[in-house]
Structures are given as structure tokens and as C-alpha cells.
Design an enzyme around this catalytic site. Structure first.
Site, short mmCIF file in Angstrom:
data_model
loop_
_atom_site.label_atom_id
_atom_site.label_comp_id
_atom_site.label_asym_id
_atom_site.label_seq_id
_atom_site.Cartn_x
_atom_site.Cartn_y
_atom_site.Cartn_z
N LYS A 9 13.50 -21.64 11.29
CA LYS A 9 14.74 -20.92 11.58
C LYS A 9 15.91 -21.54 10.81
CE LYS A 9 12.96 -19.55 16.11
NZ LYS A 9 13.22 -19.51 17.57
N TYR A 49 11.80 -9.29 17.43
CA TYR A 49 12.16 -9.75 18.78
C TYR A 49 12.31 -8.57 19.76
CZ TYR A 49 12.90 -14.61 17.29
OH TYR A 49 12.73 -15.90 16.85
N ASN A 112 15.88 -23.84 18.23
CA ASN A 112 14.63 -24.59 18.40
C ASN A 112 13.78 -24.67 17.13
OD1 ASN A 112 13.76 -21.97 18.44
ND2 ASN A 112 12.81 -22.05 20.46
N HIS A 115 9.67 -20.78 14.82
CA HIS A 115 8.97 -19.78 15.63
C HIS A 115 7.50 -19.76 15.23
CE1 HIS A 115 7.80 -15.91 17.36
NE2 HIS A 115 7.19 -15.70 16.21
N GLU A 126 3.17 -9.72 13.68
CA GLU A 126 4.31 -10.38 13.01
C GLU A 126 4.06 -10.54 11.50
OE1 GLU A 126 6.06 -12.69 16.94
OE2 GLU A 126 4.99 -13.88 15.44
P1 CMP Z 1 10.91 -18.05 19.69
O1 CMP Z 1 9.66 -18.83 19.75
O2 CMP Z 1 11.39 -17.63 18.34
O3 CMP Z 1 10.78 -16.76 20.61
C1 CMP Z 1 11.88 -16.16 21.23
C2 CMP Z 1 13.14 -16.93 21.03
O4 CMP Z 1 14.19 -16.59 21.90
C3 CMP Z 1 12.87 -18.39 21.32
O5 CMP Z 1 12.08 -18.95 20.32
C4 CMP Z 1 14.28 -18.93 21.45
O6 CMP Z 1 14.85 -19.18 20.17
C5 CMP Z 1 14.98 -17.74 22.08
N1 CMP Z 1 15.15 -17.94 23.51
C6 CMP Z 1 14.22 -17.84 24.47
N2 CMP Z 1 14.78 -18.07 25.67
C7 CMP Z 1 16.08 -18.32 25.45
C8 CMP Z 1 17.17 -18.64 26.29
N3 CMP Z 1 17.02 -18.73 27.62
N4 CMP Z 1 18.37 -18.84 25.72
C9 CMP Z 1 18.51 -18.74 24.38
N5 CMP Z 1 17.50 -18.43 23.52
C10 CMP Z 1 16.31 -18.24 24.06
#
Ligand code: CMP
Length: 143
Positions: A9, A49, A112, A115, A126
Site C-alpha cells: 500500500k 473493496y 497496514n 494487502h 483480485e
Molecule cells: P486489507 O487487508 O487491505 O483489507 C481491508 C482493509 O480495510 C484492511 O486491510 C484495512 O486497511 C482496512 N480496514 C479494515 N478495518 C478497518 C478499520 N476498522 N478502520 C480502518 N481501516 C480498516
């Protein structure tokens, strides 16, 4: 051969973590078969998403994921989906164990670093969203 979709990311790209992350998966024995930088266009963010589009965090997620280039990848290998999920760690970095990518490099769920597809079905979906079949290469890996 099993495949998964992984995406570093914008925070991971900006912090210079691409090499470290790719090295971990290569050393594990997995094979990188496609890779590309891209600022995700809105239609692809919505498709990727789709399950989160009504969640309260979605506007923030959309702003973050389009804030700069991502590095999109396809990886191949035995059990690649479950192995990369283990190596990435829990979605919330506060719960991700040390030694995992999020455990070592992330603090907040909103940023984070990476993904990874969460099932074989999601991986197929995906990969098809982000890559054309001709962008995925084939080569013999020497172990
Ligand atoms: P990802 O694995 O890309 O899948 C969905 C994404 O949504 C996740 O990583 C986070 O980046 C985001 N996400 C999931 N839960 C939350 C949350 N409670 N607050 C903010 N971002 C979230």
C-alpha cells in the site's frame, strides 16, 4: 499452480519497504510472477473493496489507498494464500505478531502496509481485477 494477489500500500511504498517485503516472500521460496506500480483508479478501488463499501471506515480507506502509488503483485507457490496471510499477520497491526510484516512494520489498522488475498476464490477474483493474463510471467525457479 496456486496464486495470490498481494499489494504493497502507499505507506509501504513511501517508507521504502518494497525490497524488504519482496525479499521475505522470495526467501520463503515463493515466486513473483507479476508486479506493477499504480495509483489505483476509483473504479478499481470500488471493485477491489466492494465488501467494505458501506463500512464507516471506507471513505478513509479509499483516501489512503489512492494517496500514492501501490505496488501490485501476483505470487505463486504451494499454499501461497495461507502462507502469505501468515507472513503478513493480522489485519490490525496491534494484534499482528512480531516476525510478521504488519507486526514488524505497522502500528495502525488504517495504515497496514500490505494487502493479501484471504482465500483462493478471493485471489482469483483480485488477480483478475488488477492483472491481464499476459502480464503474468512464467519461468523456472531454481531453489
Ligand atoms: P486489507 O487487508 O487491505 O483489507 C481491508 C482493509 O480495510 C484492511 O486491510 C484495512 O486497511 C482496512 N480496514 C479494515 N478495518 C478497518 C478499520 N476498522 N478502520 C480502518 N481501516 C480498516
Amino acid at each position: 499452480m496456486e496464486r495470490t494477489f498481494l499489494m504493497i500500500k502507499p505507506d509501504g511504498v513511501q517508507r521504502g519497504l518494497i525490497g524488504e517485503i519482496i525479499a521475505r516472500f522470495e526467501k520463503k521460496g515463493l515466486k513473483l510472477v507479476a508486479g506493477r506500480f499504480e495509483v489505483l483508479p476509483e473504479d478499481r478501488v470500488m471493485e477491489h473493496y466492494a465488501e467494505h463499501k458501506d463500512k464507516p471506515f471506507f471513505p478513509g480507506l479509499k483516501a489512503y489507498i489512492t494517496s500514492g502509488p501501490c505496488f501490485l503483485m501476483v505470487w505463486e507457490g504451494k499454499n501461497v494464500v495461507s502462507i502469505t496471510r501468515q507472513m503478513i499477520g493480522a489485519t490490525n497491526p496491534a494484534e499482528a505478531l512480531p516476525g510478521t510484516i504488519r507486526g514488524d512494520f505497522a502500528l495502525e489498522i488504517g495504515m497496514n502496509v500490505i494487502h493479501g488475498s484471504d482465500s483462493d476464490e478471493t485471489a482469483d477474483r483480485e488477480i483478475a481485477i488488477h492483472f491481464k493474463p499476459e502480464e503474468i510471467v512464467s519461468f523456472e525457479k531454481i531453489d
